[in-house]
Design a protein around this motif. Sequence first.
Motif, PDB file in Angstrom:
ATOM      1  N   ASP A  15      21.909  60.234  34.574  1.00  0.00           N
ATOM      2  CA  ASP A  15      23.199  60.761  35.046  1.00  0.00           C
ATOM      3  C   ASP A  15      23.879  59.708  35.923  1.00  0.00           C
ATOM      4  OD1 ASP A  15      25.311  62.481  35.427  1.00  0.00           O
ATOM      5  OD2 ASP A  15      24.306  63.693  36.961  1.00  0.00           O
ATOM      6  N   ALA A  16      23.853  58.452  35.449  1.00  0.00           N
ATOM      7  CA  ALA A  16      24.497  57.355  36.192  1.00  0.00           C
ATOM      8  C   ALA A  16      25.895  57.133  35.610  1.00  0.00           C
ATOM      9  CB  ALA A  16      23.624  56.109  36.154  1.00  0.00           C
ATOM     10  N   ARG A  17      26.268  55.881  35.307  1.00  0.00           N
ATOM     11  CA  ARG A  17      27.613  55.679  34.738  1.00  0.00           C
ATOM     12  C   ARG A  17      27.692  56.261  33.331  1.00  0.00           C
ATOM     13  NH1 ARG A  17      32.121  53.351  36.149  1.00  0.00           N
ATOM     14  NH2 ARG A  17      32.747  52.838  34.043  1.00  0.00           N
ATOM     15  N   GLY A  48      14.047  59.526  42.543  1.00  0.00           N
ATOM     16  CA  GLY A  48      15.494  59.473  42.364  1.00  0.00           C
ATOM     17  C   GLY A  48      15.968  58.038  42.460  1.00  0.00           C
ATOM     18  N   VAL A  49      16.909  57.669  41.591  1.00  0.00           N
ATOM     19  CA  VAL A  49      17.444  56.298  41.556  1.00  0.00           C
ATOM     20  C   VAL A  49      18.963  56.356  41.691  1.00  0.00           C
ATOM     21  CG1 VAL A  49      17.729  54.205  40.166  1.00  0.00           C
ATOM     22  CG2 VAL A  49      15.587  55.521  40.022  1.00  0.00           C
ATOM     23  N   ASP A  50      19.501  55.619  42.641  1.00  0.00           N
ATOM     24  CA  ASP A  50      20.962  55.539  42.769  1.00  0.00           C
ATOM     25  C   ASP A  50      21.317  54.285  43.556  1.00  0.00           C
ATOM     26  OD1 ASP A  50      23.272  58.080  42.549  1.00  0.00           O
ATOM     27  OD2 ASP A  50      23.850  56.185  43.503  1.00  0.00           O
ATOM     28  N   THR A  51      22.402  53.661  43.175  1.00  0.00           N
ATOM     29  CA  THR A  51      22.870  52.495  43.934  1.00  0.00           C
ATOM     30  C   THR A  51      23.456  52.898  45.279  1.00  0.00           C
ATOM     31  OG1 THR A  51      25.048  52.678  42.949  1.00  0.00           O
ATOM     32  CG2 THR A  51      23.471  51.211  41.849  1.00  0.00           C
ATOM     33  N   GLY A  52      23.870  54.149  45.404  1.00  0.00           N
ATOM     34  CA  GLY A  52      24.581  54.594  46.603  1.00  0.00           C
ATOM     35  C   GLY A  52      26.023  54.128  46.645  1.00  0.00           C
ATOM     36  N   ARG A  53      26.492  53.536  45.558  1.00  0.00           N
ATOM     37  CA  ARG A  53      27.825  52.920  45.567  1.00  0.00           C
ATOM     38  C   ARG A  53      28.805  53.572  44.600  1.00  0.00           C
ATOM     39  NH1 ARG A  53      26.435  46.613  45.405  1.00  0.00           N
ATOM     40  NH2 ARG A  53      28.654  46.443  45.881  1.00  0.00           N
ATOM     41  N   LYS A 100      22.286  66.810  45.059  1.00  0.00           N
ATOM     42  CA  LYS A 100      22.294  68.236  44.720  1.00  0.00           C
ATOM     43  C   LYS A 100      21.235  68.565  43.646  1.00  0.00           C
ATOM     44  CE  LYS A 100      25.611  71.988  43.824  1.00  0.00           C
ATOM     45  NZ  LYS A 100      26.057  72.409  45.142  1.00  0.00           N
ATOM     46  N   SER A 101      21.296  67.848  42.519  1.00  0.00           N
ATOM     47  CA  SER A 101      20.332  68.123  41.451  1.00  0.00           C
ATOM     48  C   SER A 101      18.929  67.689  41.857  1.00  0.00           C
ATOM     49  CB  SER A 101      20.759  67.421  40.160  1.00  0.00           C
ATOM     50  OG  SER A 101      21.006  66.050  40.383  1.00  0.00           O
ATOM     51  N   LEU A 102      18.812  66.610  42.624  1.00  0.00           N
ATOM     52  CA  LEU A 102      17.502  66.094  43.024  1.00  0.00           C
ATOM     53  C   LEU A 102      16.804  67.070  43.978  1.00  0.00           C
ATOM     54  CD1 LEU A 102      15.701  63.596  42.631  1.00  0.00           C
ATOM     55  CD2 LEU A 102      16.856  62.555  44.600  1.00  0.00           C
ATOM     56  N   GLY A 136      20.753  58.472  38.873  1.00  0.00           N
ATOM     57  CA  GLY A 136      22.084  58.952  39.261  1.00  0.00           C
ATOM     58  C   GLY A 136      21.942  60.245  40.036  1.00  0.00           C
ATOM     59  N   CYS A 137      21.968  60.129  41.337  1.00  0.00           N
ATOM     60  CA  CYS A 137      21.664  61.290  42.196  1.00  0.00           C
ATOM     61  C   CYS A 137      22.865  61.754  43.012  1.00  0.00           C
ATOM     62  CB  CYS A 137      20.551  60.943  43.180  1.00  0.00           C
ATOM     63  SG  CYS A 137      19.096  60.202  42.420  1.00  0.00           S
ATOM     64  N   TYR A 138      23.858  60.895  43.197  1.00  0.00           N
ATOM     65  CA  TYR A 138      25.007  61.162  44.083  1.00  0.00           C
ATOM     66  C   TYR A 138      24.461  61.633  45.441  1.00  0.00           C
ATOM     67  CZ  TYR A 138      29.647  62.841  45.607  1.00  0.00           C
ATOM     68  OH  TYR A 138      30.815  63.063  46.308  1.00  0.00           O
ATOM     69  N   THR A 188      28.607  52.843  51.233  1.00  0.00           N
ATOM     70  CA  THR A 188      27.446  53.441  50.555  1.00  0.00           C
ATOM     71  C   THR A 188      27.279  54.874  51.038  1.00  0.00           C
ATOM     72  OG1 THR A 188      25.042  53.417  50.308  1.00  0.00           O
ATOM     73  CG2 THR A 188      25.940  52.432  52.307  1.00  0.00           C
ATOM     74  N   PHE A 189      26.854  55.756  50.107  1.00  0.00           N
ATOM     75  CA  PHE A 189      26.514  57.121  50.537  1.00  0.00           C
ATOM     76  C   PHE A 189      24.998  57.314  50.581  1.00  0.00           C
ATOM     77  CE2 PHE A 189      27.753  57.409  45.998  1.00  0.00           C
ATOM     78  CZ  PHE A 189      26.508  57.691  45.451  1.00  0.00           C
ATOM     79  N   ALA A 190      24.249  56.207  50.549  1.00  0.00           N
ATOM     80  CA  ALA A 190      22.786  56.308  50.546  1.00  0.00           C
ATOM     81  C   ALA A 190      22.279  57.072  51.778  1.00  0.00           C
ATOM     82  CB  ALA A 190      22.158  54.922  50.477  1.00  0.00           C
TER      83      ALA A 190
END
Length: 202
Positions: free
Chosen positions: A140-142, A69-74, A49-51, A44-46, A97-99
């Motif tokens: 820090d995902a859902r 870092g792992v995130d769906t981007g969605r 910022k934290s990454l 969960g990276c959004y 997507t915000f990837a």
Amino acid sequence: MHNASDFERPVSTWQDIPGWFTWRGGQEEAVAHFGDGSRFVEVGCYLGKSLCSLAEVVRGSGRDIAVTGVDTGRGSGPEGVSAVNAHGPAVEFGGGTFAGLLHRNLIACGAADLVQLLITDSLAAAELFADESLAWVHLDARHDYDSVRADIAAWLPKVRPGGWLSGDDYNRDWFPGVVDAVGDTLPGAEVWWSTQWRWLKP
Ligand SMILES: C[S@@+](CC[C@H](N)C(=O)[O-])C[C@H]1O[C@@H](n2cnc3c(N)ncnc32)[C@H](O)[C@@H]1O
């Protein structure tokens, strides 16, 4: 809520990135604690910022610590007691997507060579790592109960003995699902840096 002007603003350091990250001291503690050859995973990276902060702390330490870092981007969709869709504007800004923004921010912060970015689901990403191979996994995902329980179940075996499993938004007023899922799954987890939880693997 963030908006288009937030996403268009130039980025050169993690402080420029929209987000809610406040607990850099925890990252400094992790980098000081774990040695060369460790790998950290943030789930969960959004927008990074934290990454990007973590990458800066690792680089500054001179230690050989790998970061994924792992995130769906969605985005997470509506969640929490207020059912706010906090990532929705960034998803819309990026056409679903915000990837791209996340990757752009990693590049802009000079973190792209240090961080491996996985644009995929948390549970699918966990399968890519060997059991007991990770020093620190931060979730820090859902933030609903079932998702946090599923994330803990998927990532717990991946943490090495002596490693840390932690997570964000450990706050009953905002995210009761996080507090209940951690409490039901990980007796012994403790509050860490005010709104984080952390469990130390024996
Ligand atoms: C609270 S934000 C992360 C904030 C970031 N750690 C920070 O402090 O800057 C939650 C993120 O989790 C991601 N997410 C939600 N469900 C996910 C899943 N199943 N797998 C991977 N990422 C997920 C969302 O896309 C969102 O970017």
